[in-house]
Design a protein around this motif. Structure first.
Motif, PDB file in Angstrom:
ATOM      1  N   ASP A  47      82.837  86.508  74.350  1.00  0.00           N
ATOM      2  CA  ASP A  47      83.125  85.364  73.705  1.00  0.00           C
ATOM      3  C   ASP A  47      82.710  85.241  72.232  1.00  0.00           C
ATOM      4  OD1 ASP A  47      83.001  82.428  72.748  1.00  0.00           O
ATOM      5  OD2 ASP A  47      82.766  81.833  74.904  1.00  0.00           O
ATOM      6  N   SER A  48      83.670  85.321  71.415  1.00  0.00           N
ATOM      7  CA  SER A  48      83.302  85.459  70.020  1.00  0.00           C
ATOM      8  C   SER A  48      82.373  84.401  69.446  1.00  0.00           C
ATOM      9  CB  SER A  48      84.654  85.569  68.969  1.00  0.00           C
ATOM     10  OG  SER A  48      85.283  84.152  69.210  1.00  0.00           O
ATOM     11  N   VAL A  49      82.575  82.955  69.818  1.00  0.00           N
ATOM     12  CA  VAL A  49      81.849  81.941  69.359  1.00  0.00           C
ATOM     13  C   VAL A  49      80.331  82.128  69.957  1.00  0.00           C
ATOM     14  CG1 VAL A  49      81.344  79.346  69.549  1.00  0.00           C
ATOM     15  CG2 VAL A  49      83.797  80.361  69.463  1.00  0.00           C
ATOM     16  N   LEU A  50      80.297  82.446  71.397  1.00  0.00           N
ATOM     17  CA  LEU A  50      78.841  82.732  71.667  1.00  0.00           C
ATOM     18  C   LEU A  50      78.294  83.704  70.811  1.00  0.00           C
ATOM     19  CD1 LEU A  50      78.956  82.344  75.480  1.00  0.00           C
ATOM     20  CD2 LEU A  50      77.934  80.828  73.837  1.00  0.00           C
ATOM     21  N   VAL A 140      83.146  92.753  71.146  1.00  0.00           N
ATOM     22  CA  VAL A 140      83.451  91.308  71.116  1.00  0.00           C
ATOM     23  C   VAL A 140      84.972  91.138  70.644  1.00  0.00           C
ATOM     24  CG1 VAL A 140      82.757  89.232  70.185  1.00  0.00           C
ATOM     25  CG2 VAL A 140      80.955  90.986  70.550  1.00  0.00           C
ATOM     26  N   PRO A 141      85.566  90.390  71.225  1.00  0.00           N
ATOM     27  CA  PRO A 141      87.056  90.232  70.782  1.00  0.00           C
ATOM     28  C   PRO A 141      87.044  89.209  69.547  1.00  0.00           C
ATOM     29  CG  PRO A 141      86.514  88.766  72.641  1.00  0.00           C
ATOM     30  CD  PRO A 141      85.420  89.545  72.536  1.00  0.00           C
ATOM     31  N   MET A 142      87.084  89.838  68.300  1.00  0.00           N
ATOM     32  CA  MET A 142      87.261  88.945  67.207  1.00  0.00           C
ATOM     33  C   MET A 142      87.900  90.042  66.202  1.00  0.00           C
ATOM     34  SD  MET A 142      83.489  88.633  65.577  1.00  0.00           S
ATOM     35  CE  MET A 142      82.600  87.598  66.816  1.00  0.00           C
ATOM     36  N   SER A 143      88.282  89.476  64.970  1.00  0.00           N
ATOM     37  CA  SER A 143      88.866  90.151  63.988  1.00  0.00           C
ATOM     38  C   SER A 143      87.973  91.279  63.445  1.00  0.00           C
ATOM     39  CB  SER A 143      89.445  89.324  62.728  1.00  0.00           C
ATOM     40  OG  SER A 143      88.360  88.819  62.250  1.00  0.00           O
ATOM     41  N   GLU A 144      88.478  92.467  62.642  1.00  0.00           N
ATOM     42  CA  GLU A 144      87.761  93.320  62.130  1.00  0.00           C
ATOM     43  C   GLU A 144      86.934  92.526  60.939  1.00  0.00           C
ATOM     44  OE1 GLU A 144      86.958  96.181  63.203  1.00  0.00           O
ATOM     45  OE2 GLU A 144      87.826  95.777  65.061  1.00  0.00           O
ATOM     46  N   GLY A 145      87.490  91.676  60.355  1.00  0.00           N
ATOM     47  CA  GLY A 145      87.075  90.960  59.040  1.00  0.00           C
ATOM     48  C   GLY A 145      85.666  90.188  59.404  1.00  0.00           C
ATOM     49  N   LYS A 146      85.900  89.528  60.751  1.00  0.00           N
ATOM     50  CA  LYS A 146      84.646  88.963  61.232  1.00  0.00           C
ATOM     51  C   LYS A 146      83.623  89.680  61.725  1.00  0.00           C
ATOM     52  CE  LYS A 146      82.919  84.846  61.884  1.00  0.00           C
ATOM     53  NZ  LYS A 146      82.770  83.736  60.986  1.00  0.00           N
ATOM     54  N   LYS A 147      83.718  90.617  62.207  1.00  0.00           N
ATOM     55  CA  LYS A 147      82.877  91.845  62.688  1.00  0.00           C
ATOM     56  C   LYS A 147      82.260  92.597  61.546  1.00  0.00           C
ATOM     57  CE  LYS A 147      85.053  93.126  67.111  1.00  0.00           C
ATOM     58  NZ  LYS A 147      85.773  94.251  67.648  1.00  0.00           N
ATOM     59  N   ALA A 211      74.811  96.009  53.575  1.00  0.00           N
ATOM     60  CA  ALA A 211      75.103  94.713  53.577  1.00  0.00           C
ATOM     61  C   ALA A 211      75.836  94.001  52.571  1.00  0.00           C
ATOM     62  CB  ALA A 211      73.767  93.847  54.177  1.00  0.00           C
ATOM     63  N   ALA A 212      75.225  94.237  51.553  1.00  0.00           N
ATOM     64  CA  ALA A 212      75.962  93.590  50.291  1.00  0.00           C
ATOM     65  C   ALA A 212      77.371  93.955  50.097  1.00  0.00           C
ATOM     66  CB  ALA A 212      75.305  94.036  48.903  1.00  0.00           C
ATOM     67  N   ALA A 213      77.955  95.167  50.562  1.00  0.00           N
ATOM     68  CA  ALA A 213      79.176  95.266  50.421  1.00  0.00           C
ATOM     69  C   ALA A 213      80.143  94.636  51.543  1.00  0.00           C
ATOM     70  CB  ALA A 213      79.323  96.889  50.669  1.00  0.00           C
ATOM     71  N   LEU A 214      79.659  94.216  52.694  1.00  0.00           N
ATOM     72  CA  LEU A 214      80.092  93.572  53.787  1.00  0.00           C
ATOM     73  C   LEU A 214      80.201  92.068  53.490  1.00  0.00           C
ATOM     74  CD1 LEU A 214      78.652  95.788  56.819  1.00  0.00           C
ATOM     75  CD2 LEU A 214      81.113  95.900  55.526  1.00  0.00           C
ATOM     76  N   LEU A 215      79.101  91.595  52.954  1.00  0.00           N
ATOM     77  CA  LEU A 215      78.860  90.066  52.787  1.00  0.00           C
ATOM     78  C   LEU A 215      79.652  89.484  51.871  1.00  0.00           C
ATOM     79  CD1 LEU A 215      75.142  90.048  53.448  1.00  0.00           C
ATOM     80  CD2 LEU A 215      76.886  88.968  54.970  1.00  0.00           C
ATOM     81  N   PRO A 216      80.053  88.151  51.965  1.00  0.00           N
ATOM     82  CA  PRO A 216      80.817  87.289  51.099  1.00  0.00           C
ATOM     83  C   PRO A 216      80.328  86.983  49.850  1.00  0.00           C
ATOM     84  CG  PRO A 216      80.267  85.829  52.903  1.00  0.00           C
ATOM     85  CD  PRO A 216      79.857  87.258  53.249  1.00  0.00           C
ATOM     86  N   ALA A 217      80.804  86.660  48.839  1.00  0.00           N
ATOM     87  CA  ALA A 217      80.156  86.231  47.618  1.00  0.00           C
ATOM     88  C   ALA A 217      79.531  84.838  47.872  1.00  0.00           C
ATOM     89  CB  ALA A 217      81.227  86.039  46.593  1.00  0.00           C
ATOM     90  N   SER A 218      80.155  84.206  48.704  1.00  0.00           N
ATOM     91  CA  SER A 218      79.575  82.670  49.083  1.00  0.00           C
ATOM     92  C   SER A 218      80.120  82.073  50.323  1.00  0.00           C
ATOM     93  CB  SER A 218      80.027  81.678  47.927  1.00  0.00           C
ATOM     94  OG  SER A 218      81.276  81.441  47.985  1.00  0.00           O
ATOM     95  N   ASN A 219      79.211  81.309  50.891  1.00  0.00           N
ATOM     96  CA  ASN A 219      79.782  80.672  52.201  1.00  0.00           C
ATOM     97  C   ASN A 219      80.744  79.667  52.185  1.00  0.00           C
ATOM     98  OD1 ASN A 219      78.088  82.676  53.797  1.00  0.00           O
ATOM     99  ND2 ASN A 219      76.477  81.596  53.312  1.00  0.00           N
ATOM    100  N   ASP A 220      81.017  79.144  50.753  1.00  0.00           N
ATOM    101  CA  ASP A 220      81.880  78.044  50.737  1.00  0.00           C
ATOM    102  C   ASP A 220      81.263  76.795  51.233  1.00  0.00           C
ATOM    103  OD1 ASP A 220      83.735  79.603  49.335  1.00  0.00           O
ATOM    104  OD2 ASP A 220      84.556  80.398  51.201  1.00  0.00           O
ATOM    105  N   ASN A 221      82.158  76.210  52.330  1.00  0.00           N
ATOM    106  CA  ASN A 221      81.741  75.025  52.927  1.00  0.00           C
ATOM    107  C   ASN A 221      80.531  75.244  54.028  1.00  0.00           C
ATOM    108  OD1 ASN A 221      83.430  73.330  51.631  1.00  0.00           O
ATOM    109  ND2 ASN A 221      85.208  73.831  52.592  1.00  0.00           N
ATOM    110  N   ASN A 222      80.174  76.533  53.998  1.00  0.00           N
ATOM    111  CA  ASN A 222      79.395  76.748  55.342  1.00  0.00           C
ATOM    112  C   ASN A 222      77.932  76.801  54.611  1.00  0.00           C
ATOM    113  OD1 ASN A 222      80.911  76.545  57.341  1.00  0.00           O
ATOM    114  ND2 ASN A 222      81.814  78.739  57.123  1.00  0.00           N
ATOM    115  N   TRP A 223      77.640  76.632  53.248  1.00  0.00           N
ATOM    116  CA  TRP A 223      76.410  76.891  52.837  1.00  0.00           C
ATOM    117  C   TRP A 223      75.217  76.215  53.446  1.00  0.00           C
ATOM    118  CZ3 TRP A 223      73.257  72.868  51.192  1.00  0.00           C
ATOM    119  CH2 TRP A 223      73.863  71.589  51.050  1.00  0.00           C
TER     120      TRP A 223
END
Length: 562
Positions: A47-50, A140-147, A211-223
């Protein structure tokens, strides 16, 4: 056989009490009842959410000692739950002890670590939890980008835990990606071999680069979730390399440290907050914050206002600033109170001080919640002559920084305590760059620019540093600037140790002030607020708790002097 784990805190057994911990197993028979508060491995990995919820909960940790994050799980640092880390330094004392005085008095021991005994267990528990997730994320069944993003978050969290281990214990055990199980040989020597500091820092820095190469620049609305970003990984790298270049560590170069801080500056993403120094800590979303923990309204945790407020307001007067810190605030003209030609007037000691003083410390005569602080005697309402006098400050001061006067002191539960705890902010990066660059090449223009930017920000407006400072003079200016700008943010404890000056700063008595009043005149007399303050050489590092040593069958090396 079936493994189960708690989503919030991985169910673990003990390796060094916590380090090589593993999930509990049970026989599949008529007694095998599935607990209602736990979720199976199979459920989490399918379960990707879990699975993402599991990762999010790794930003927290289990409660391992009394008065630690009451009602909610503690984050990476103690933050401001009861005694703050500042009360183990020359910033404050904790009025009601809560296992801080023994550390201030140099009595810490492997059998009695006070409030400082949970880093080893919590960190290795978290590292094991992250290693488990990293080993299984591809299932885990989720997109490669999310992983990819989750891998970056996990590497950041693991590196943060190692950073906590390194700065508290020095040499640490590096576990790599291994997920230890009960069936493994948990007595193997390799499991207790502590790597040198340079090897540990290099490992954590490499993890942060990935980690820095994989992480987003910001969390947008999830800050509000307080999740790691590229900037957070780079800021942690900058701090680790600054520590590594410092005299206590001697495990990196000042050039490396300066370059790491400069890389964060060159992101052009973060700026100094211009809404006032005090509001910086009351505004959950501002451009200075690089990484923070958001406290949720409605969650049961101790609130700043009642924990630290003055006794006449029915508060507990917890972490009370010491005179040692008060004396280090400059005058508004940039002079120190002890230097020749200072504008300091000992009969009006709180007049014309650095504006950050007024936003950090409550002193006699300070405006507060529609009234005025009165620590004088006789008759001052915030002195021993006032109500709730068992909570009267032992130093004559109370803490103002972080506290929101709009939140209630009386019955604050589920209402107050909503302030963000900031782990990394841009001012730290600027001061770290200035320190490293000064040590690397001397006080060039970029060093002045970084320090002056902090001093002259909106709401502070202290004068620029005098030109022509030597490297040694600039070093002292930067160190004092860190002391003032970053007060109570869990930096001072580590700063005086990495600079190897704790034998001087922590062997000085913890002073307070006695204020007498006769008519409209006040007298000010320095006093010793906490007796027996002492610091020994061994205290540059914490002792590994005795239980951890015993659990290793005495194969784990204790820190020198303990």
């Amino acid at each position: 056989m079936k493994r189960i784990k708690n989503i919030t805190t991985l169910a673990v057994a003990a390796l060094m009490v916590s380090m090589g911990s593993v999930m509990t197993s049970c026989q599949e028979n008529f007694l095998d009842v599935v607990p209602t508060d736990r979720v199976s491995d199979a459920s989490i990995l399918s379960d990707s959410v879990l699975f993402e919820s599991y990762i999010l909960n790794r930003y927290m940790g289990t409660r391992l000692t009394d008065k630690e994050a009451e009602g909610t799980n503690p984050g990476f640092g103690r933050g401001f739950e009861y005694a703050m880390w500042s009360s183990l330094t020359d910033e404050s004392i904790y009025n009601n002890d809560d296992n801080t005085w023994l550390i201030q008095r140099g009595q810490i021991a492997p059998e009695n670590t006070g409030i400082a005994g949970t880093f080893w267990g919590r960190s290795y528990r978290s590292i094991r939890e992250i290693n488990y997730a990293l080993a299984n994320v591809d299932k885990v069944p989720m997109s490669e980008g999310k992983k990819s993003q989750l891998r970056g978050e996990m590497q950041f969290i693991r590196a943060f835990r190692y950073h906590d281990l390194i700065r508290n214990y020095g040499k640490v055990v590096l576990l790599g990606d291994k997920v230890y199980e009960i069936s493994d040989d948990l007595t193997a020597d390799e499991l207790f071999q502590r790597s040198d500091i340079k090897t540990a820092i290099d490992y954590a820095v490499a993890q942060l680069d990935e980690a820095a190469a994989l992480l987003p620049a910001s969390n947008d609305n999830n800050w509000k979730l307080g999740r790691a970003t590229k900037g957070a990984a780079m800021a942690l790298k900058a701090r680790l390399l600054l520590y590594g270049a410092s005299p206590l560590y001697n495990a990196a170069t000042w050039q490396q440290a300066a370059a790491a801080s400069k890389a964060v500056m060159d992101l052009n993403k973060y700026t100094l907050y211009t809404g006032g120094y005090r509001n910086l800590f009351l505004t959950n979303d501002n451009p200075e914050i690089i990484f923070s923990r958001i406290y949720a309204q409605g969650a049961r945790h101790v609130t700043l206002e009642i924990a630290n407020g003055p006794n006449s307001y029915n508060a507990w007067g917890g972490n009370v600033p010491v005179q040692n810190l008060v004396d280090d605030y400059e005058m508004m003209d940039g002079t120190k109170i002890t230097e020749t030609g200072t504008s300091y007037d000992p009969t009006q000691p709180y007049k014309n001080r650095d504006p950050r003083f007024y936003e950090t410390i409550l002193y006699n005569g300070a405006p507060y919640r529609g009234s005025t602080i009165e620590t004088f005697t006789p008759g001052g309402k915030d002195s021993k002559d006032g109500p709730s006098n068992w909570n009267t400050s032992k130093t004559g001061y109370y803490l103002k920084k972080f506290m929101n006067d709009a939140l209630p002191i009386d019955n604050p539960w589920d209402i107050a305590g909503t302030q963000t705890w900031i782990y990394f902010r841009y001012a730290e990066i600027l001061l770290s760059y200035a320190e490293a660059q000064n040590e690397a090449v001397g006080p060039d223009a970029s060093v002045y620019a970084a320090v002056n930017a902090v001093r002259q920000r909106t709401g502070v407006a202290m004068p620029a540093l005098k030109t022509g400072l030597t490297q040694a003079q600039m070093r002292e200016k930067i160190r004092n600037e860190r002391r003032i700008e970053l007060a109570f943010e869990e930096h001072r404890y580590y700063d005086v140790r990495r600079w190897k000056i704790a034998d001087r700063t922590e062997n000085v008595p913890a002073y307070g002030i006695e204020i007498g009043k006769a008519g409209n005149a006040f007298t000010y007399t320095k006093k010793e607020a906490l007796t027996g303050k002492s610091f020994a050489e061994k205290q540059y590092w914490l002792p590994i708790p005795r239980a951890e040593i015993q659990a290793s069958n005495n194969k784990l090396e204790q820190n020198p002097g303990y």
